[in-house]
Design an enzyme around this catalytic site. Structure first.
Site, mmCIF file in Angstrom:
data_model
loop_
_atom_site.group_PDB
_atom_site.id
_atom_site.type_symbol
_atom_site.label_atom_id
_atom_site.label_comp_id
_atom_site.label_asym_id
_atom_site.label_seq_id
_atom_site.Cartn_x
_atom_site.Cartn_y
_atom_site.Cartn_z
ATOM 1 N N SER A 157 -20.943 -9.593 16.875
ATOM 2 C CA SER A 157 -20.594 -10.144 15.558
ATOM 3 C C SER A 157 -19.545 -11.243 15.664
ATOM 4 O O SER A 157 -19.727 -12.347 15.135
ATOM 5 C CB SER A 157 -20.097 -9.025 14.635
ATOM 6 O OG SER A 157 -18.932 -8.412 15.177
ATOM 7 N N ASP A 158 -18.425 -10.968 16.348
ATOM 8 C CA ASP A 158 -17.355 -11.979 16.348
ATOM 9 C C ASP A 158 -17.676 -13.158 17.260
ATOM 10 O O ASP A 158 -17.229 -14.278 17.009
ATOM 11 C CB ASP A 158 -15.982 -11.361 16.671
ATOM 12 C CG ASP A 158 -15.932 -10.614 17.982
ATOM 13 O OD1 ASP A 158 -16.988 -10.434 18.620
ATOM 14 O OD2 ASP A 158 -14.832 -10.180 18.379
ATOM 15 N N CYS A 159 -18.467 -12.931 18.308
ATOM 16 C CA CYS A 159 -18.875 -14.060 19.164
ATOM 17 C C CYS A 159 -19.811 -14.985 18.387
ATOM 18 O O CYS A 159 -19.720 -16.218 18.492
ATOM 19 C CB CYS A 159 -19.572 -13.551 20.423
ATOM 20 S SG CYS A 159 -18.515 -12.505 21.417
#
Length: 757
Positions: free
Chosen positions: A482-484
């Site tokens: 998700s954060d990548c």
């Protein structure tokens, strides 16, 4: 001399989706290097060794020496020093930024990413050495130079008391000590070799009760090696993979890193596989225990764990569960007719192992399941194609620095570091000057997006969609995060606003929509975002976390960092593409912001789960809320967060947080209250975003003084204490952070504080 090879294949057994973009492999070339180069490397090694107990973290100098030859700097601007905040001018900051970006640009590889050390954990290399030793591939895969550097690393990170820690900065544990001692023995070190180091290691182990007190992961490794009995393990039944998915305890509902490690472990446990019993194995059976091997009570050993390792003690319910499975279920599954079920479970497990191998091009999600899967492929068939496909991918995990050769916590942090670096350089407003650097970074980010979902029925393999996501490292690795995805999207959106003749063509809108689709698909009902997948089960499942060393591993929990990154990416996207899924995006942002507010601690901080620690979490908390449209004036969470950060600023003007904050969940300063360039960068970025400059810019000026004066002669920043973390208790290296966050913080400071005054 060692040479870093970037984006190269070179083996018919290597598979790739994008011509190996991002691949980083160290190779030894005996013909390479002038006498001056070799002397410089030896000096760096000796210096690390001499200071290893006070500076446990290497400075990634071999890579720096390599790039100094490959990408020499045209000019080094003179270093700036400032005595006080009055000396901080726009010009001094600009010079510091140019010096920093000039230097950091020389560390960029030709495919656009920033390579670097992603080591830190001390339990990874032993798994590789054990696997290669069992399969007979040790000397074929690891050359004499590899083995020499691995031994250098293991000896360099042996603690003063003779033991080894869970990670390079940690106190000695039984898990670290036994596995690293065993690894050295398998690499050819004798029980009394060196200047007493092996003996000291053994004394630590025996003085703390012997290897029966190793953690459950350690017990499993020793069992496959043949220096511990399978009956001394708590059950790891592969039959769990045959349960209906509707049950909350189904492994498909667990955090992917957890299930992907216990999958091959359950295969090996189900088979009770033991490697060849060699003279070294027989000797280790004598060396590791306080009583003769045949006198050990293996049933009692199942639940033994050294107090030094006990981060997550087993609850009573777990001990009852394992005892019941061990006593009643296992005997049934080991004999006919129950054995039929066991065979079916083993077959299911190996199918899942092959699916994971195929869809990561044999990199696997991480280093632990990489070597376990490789061992399972060999156990299934020593001559299999699968085993041969695994071998060349070992090198993707090996990194060398002046402290020796280590196994990294992933095949690198390529996309993550590159997305952050692009944002940091753009923040400096020196875009035209660093156009070539940004263009290469842009190319890397575009080339690393995942373009397809995994094949077949995703639900059968418990996989989430991947198309449009960004991975942590490379497209070949391919697991979506998700954060990548959010940081990749943020970077390409920023780059799309810059003239293409400077940074290259923007990413096609359809691929941006795919990224947004992945982000939206990952929001949980509570508004938060977990890492790779949705949170699929309940927090009470942590009651059956069998890994005494790690916390919060059983399910994929939502995190402030992932949630904040998602908000930031969606907000940036919405500004440029207001018509695309507008209501869904707005609803997602509002729910996510509400999650961030709910998870704030009473002191105003957020706990950071992937960086050290409250400084990191609070940077994300503040940034997410501001991206969602909140401000210092209308949001008490932001006001409390600023108060928290300001209360932690040190007399030197910086911030310095110790890794102890992560494991103890209480803010702890670095030893001697030293400041740290990375924590200082995070705190500055949060405060600048919260418009601290409008209220009182002094804390920001003081922090800028610390960062400016911390810069080294060549424009680099010093490597200080470790700054990455996972599973609450294990630290990991992010070698680029020491450059990225001072650049980013000073870039924002220059144009949002100094230029706006």
């Amino acid at each position: 001399m060692w040479k870093l090879k970037i984006a190269e294949g070179g083996s018919p057994w290597l598979r790739t989706v994008n011509n190996h973009v991002g691949r980083q492999v160290w190779e030894f070339d005996p013909k390479l290097g002038s006498p001056e180069d070799l002397l410089e490397i030896e000096k760096a090694r000796q210096n690390f060794h001499d200071n290893r107990f006070t500076h446990k973290h290497s400075a990634d100098l071999l890579m720096r020496i390599h790039f100094a030859k490959e990408n020499p700097m045209n000019e080094v601007l003179p270093k700036v020093r400032v005595k006080d905040i009055e000396d901080v001018t726009e010009e001094t900051v600009k010079t510091t930024l140019r010096r920093a970006i000039n230097f950091h640009s020389t560390l960029q590889s030709h495919d656009g990413h920033w390579p670097g050390d992603y080591g830190g954990p001390m339990f990874l290399m032993p798994g590789l050495v054990i696997t290669l030793s069992i399969t007979g591939a040790l000397n074929a895969v690891l050359t004499e130079e590899h083995r020499k550097e691995i031994c250098r690393y293991l000896y360099n990170h042996q603690n003063k008391d003779g033991g080894w820690g869970l990670h390079i900065e940690g106190p000695s544990t039984m898990f670290g000590s036994v596995l690293n001692y065993v690894a050295l023995r398998l690499l050819g070190e004798g029980p009394n070799d060196r200047q007493g180091e092996m003996e000291k290691g053994r004394d630590w182990i025996l003085g703390h009760g012997g290897a029966t007190f190793i953690t459950s992961w350690g017990k499993m490794w020793l069992s496959v090696l043949g220096v511990y009995e399978w009956s001394g393990n708590n059950p790891l039944p592969p039959e769990i993979w045959l349960l209906p998915y509707v049950l909350p305890i189904h492994p498909g509902r667990m955090w992917c890193h957890c299930r992907m490690v216990y999958l091959p472990m359950s295969y090996l446990y189900g088979k009770r596989f033991v490697g060849p019993i060699t003279p070294t194995i027989l000797s280790l059976r004598k060396e590791l225990y306080t009583i003769p091997y045949h006198d050990i009570d293996w049933n009692q050993a199942r639940n033994l764990c050294a107090k030094e390792d006990l981060y997550y003690p087993h609850p009573l319910v777990q001990d009852i569960l394992w005892a019941s499975l061990h006593k009643f279920l296992e005997p049934i599954l080991m004999h006919w007719p129950g054995k039929k079920l066991r065979e079916m479970a083993i077959k299911t497990a190996i199918e899942h192992i092959h699916y994971e191998d195929d869809n990561t091009r044999y990199l696997c999600i991480g280093p632990v399941n990489k070597v376990l899967n490789m061992l399972c492929c060999w156990v299934e068939d020593p001559n299999s194609e699968a085993f041969k496909l695994h071998l060349p991918r070992i090198y993707d995990y090996l990194w060398i620095a002046e402290d020796g050769m280590k196994m990294q916590g992933y095949n690198g942090s390529q996309l993550w570091d590159t997305a952050f670096t692009a944002q940091a350089i753009i923040s400096s407003n020196l875009i035209e000057e660093y156009g070539p650097t940004l263009r290469k970074a842009h190319t890397y980010i575009k080339n690393s997006q995942v373009l397809e979902d995994c094949p077949g029925d995703l639900s059968k393999w418990y996989r989430h969609i991947s198309k449009g996501a960004w991975p942590f490292s490379t497209a070949d690795h391919g697991w979506p995060i998700s954060d990548c995805t959010a940081e990749g999207l943020k970077a390409v959106l920023l780059l799309s606003k810059i003239a293409p003749e400077i940074v290259g063509e923007p990413l096609d809108a359809k691929r941006l929509y795919d990224a947004v689709n992945v982000i939206l698909s990952l929001q949980n009902e509570d508004g938060g975002f977990a890492t790779y997948e949705l949170t699929r089960s309940y927090t009470w499942l942590e009651l059956i976390n069998p890994a005494e060393t790690f916390g919060d591993i059983v399910i994929d929990y939502p995190y402030v960092e992932c949630t904040s990154a998602a908000i930031q990416a969606l907000t940036s996207f919405k500004k440029l593409y207001p018509g695309h899924r507008r209501e869904e995006i707005q609803c997602c942002i509002e729910k996510a912001a509400s999650f961030i507010e709910k998870t704030q601690a009473s002191d105003g901080s957020w706990y950071g789960s992937w960086g050290v620690c409250f400084t990191y979490g609070t940077w994300f908390g503040v940034k997410g809320l501001i991206a969602a449209g909140k401000s210092f004036n209308n949001c008490s969470s932001i006001r409390k967060a600023c108060e928290f950060l300001l209360s932690k600023q040190l007399p030197s003007g910086g911030w310095g947080e110790s890794y102890l904050s992560c494991q103890n969940k209480v803010y702890s300063n670095v030893e001697s209250n030293r400041s740290h360039v990375v924590n200082t960068g995070w705190a500055m970025l949060a405060l600048i975003d919260a418009e601290q400059a409008k209220r009182d810019p002094t804390p920001l000026h003081r922090a800028a003084v610390y960062l400016i004066n911390s810069q080294m002669e060549n424009g680099d920043f010093p490597q200080q204490e470790i700054m990455g973390v996972f599973n609450k208790n294990c630290m990991i290296t992010y070698a680029a952070y020491r450059n990225v966050f001072p650049i980013w913080a000073l870039g924002e400071y220059r144009h949002r504080v100094l230029q706006s005054q």
